[in-house]
Every structure is written in structure tokens, then in C-alpha cells.
Design a protein around this motif. Structure first.
Motif: not given
Length: 202
Positions: A100-113, A119-125
Motif C-alpha cells: 500500500y502506497l497511498g490514495n488517489c481518486g476522484l471527489l466531488k468538491q464545491e468551490v464558490e457555489g 483528482v486528489g492524492y495522498h501518499f505515505l512519505r
């Protein structure tokens, strides 16, 4: 490194002659790249995610670290996203050794309405600097355009997070505006469908 038991859940039934038969249920794999496959997360991934979310260096450009309880709550929200949206963050697993290296994927985000898909990503250092984030992010970007039919994909990144900005740039994104979100200054990086199609023709 995850043990194989995390990947396959075995159940045993009996045939008419009472011979045990094992049935295995493999977690859903969503995408694969040259070095990785991306699969759905489960509540068994708390320790994996905690390695990222409890690390103050890895979380330097995010609002705060998370403890075990908060990480579990986040995982439950991710499972809810799979159910409600059909996508979310996925676990990034190295093919060679199932690490397991980290996470990556797709998220619904609200920006200024307005609603967007990020596309977001977080990986182990321990796995930074090896191109895994870029490899996974490219696959998620293509999935958003090809499979989900989305016309605009973004990444939300703090201006000081230069490594993540470079990943977004490799993903064909450009900075289109600055905004405030999570009580932080955030750059909105984006790529449109025509820009993505042009990249594919190069």
C-alpha cells in the motif's frame, strides 16, 4: 505491506457430497497502471491511512492531522461516496509486492457555489519522489473523462505545496484561480475536456 488475507476473504460451503468448497471475494479493483493498481478502500485500511493522516509532514498543506477515530470516520465517508457517487479515493497498491502506497481518486468538491470533480492524492512519505502520485493521478484523470464523461476536472492545492502542483501540471492542469476553502488559500488547477483531448493527440 498488506498480507494476502486482506485481499481475499474466504468462505466455505459444502457440495452435496459434503466436500468443502472455498469461495474468494477479491476487493474491487478500479484501475491499473504500469506499476500500480487502484482498488476500493475498506474499513481494514485504517492503519494504512493513519500512516498518512497522522504524519504532520505529509499533512503540512492540509487543515489538520487525523487520529484513528477521525481516520475511521473518513473511511466511512469514503465508503458512502462509493455508494452515492460511484467513486471516491482509492487505495494505490504496488503491483510487484502488493504494498500500500497511498490514495488517489476522484471527489466531488464545491468551490464558490459550483460543483466540480477533483483528482486528489495522498501518499505515505516513504514513497514520495518516485512518480507514483503522477502515475495514479493521470489514470484517475483519464477515468473521469473517459468513463464518467466529465467535462472539467480540478485539483485543489495550497500555493506552497509545490510537489502537488507539479503533479497537477503533469496531469495537464493549469492554475485558473485562487479561492478560500477550509480556512486556507487554495489554488484551483483545472483541465477541460478539449485540453485533455488535445493531450491525447500529441
Amino acid at each position: 505491506m498488506e498480507s494476502p488475507s486482506h485481499w481475499l476473504e474466504a468462505s466455505t460451503t459444502k457440495t452435496q457430497d459434503q466436500t468443502p468448497v472455498s469461495h474468494y471475494h477479491e476487493p474491487m479493483k478500479i484501475l491499473q497502471t504500469k506499476r500500480l493498481f487502484l482498488r476500493r478502500l475498506s474499513m481494514d485500511d485504517v492503519d494504512n491511512l493513519l500512516g498518512i493522516y497522522s504524519d504532520p509532514v505529509a499533512m503540512k498543506h492540509f487543515p489538520s492531522c487525523r487520529d484513528r477515530a477521525q481516520t475511521g470516520e473518513y473511511l466511512q465517508r469514503t465508503l458512502d461516496r462509493y455508494q452515492n457517487d460511484g467513486y471516491g479515493f482509492w487505495g494505490c497498491i504496488r503491483k510487484d509486492d502488493d504494498t500500500y502506497l497511498g490514495n488517489c481518486g476522484l471527489l466531488k468538491q464545491e468551490v464558490e457555489g459550483e460543483d466540480f470533480v477533483e483528482v486528489g492524492y495522498h501518499f505515505l512519505r516513504a514513497h514520495w519522489g518516485r512518480g507514483y502520485a503522477s502515475e495514479a493521478a493521470l489514470a484517475c484523470r483519464d477515468y473521469a473523462f473517459k468513463t464518467l464523461g466529465i467535462d472539467l476536472v480540478i485539483s485543489l492545492i495550497t500555493p506552497a505545496n509545490e510537489p502537488s502542483i507539479k503533479v497537477a501540471q503533469r496531469n495537464g492542469m493549469t492554475l485558473c484561480r485562487q479561492t478560500r476553502k477550509w480556512d486556507m488559500d487554495i489554488g484551483v488547477h483545472q483541465i477541460t475536456r478539449p485540453e485533455w483531448e488535445a493531450l491525447r493527440q500529441d
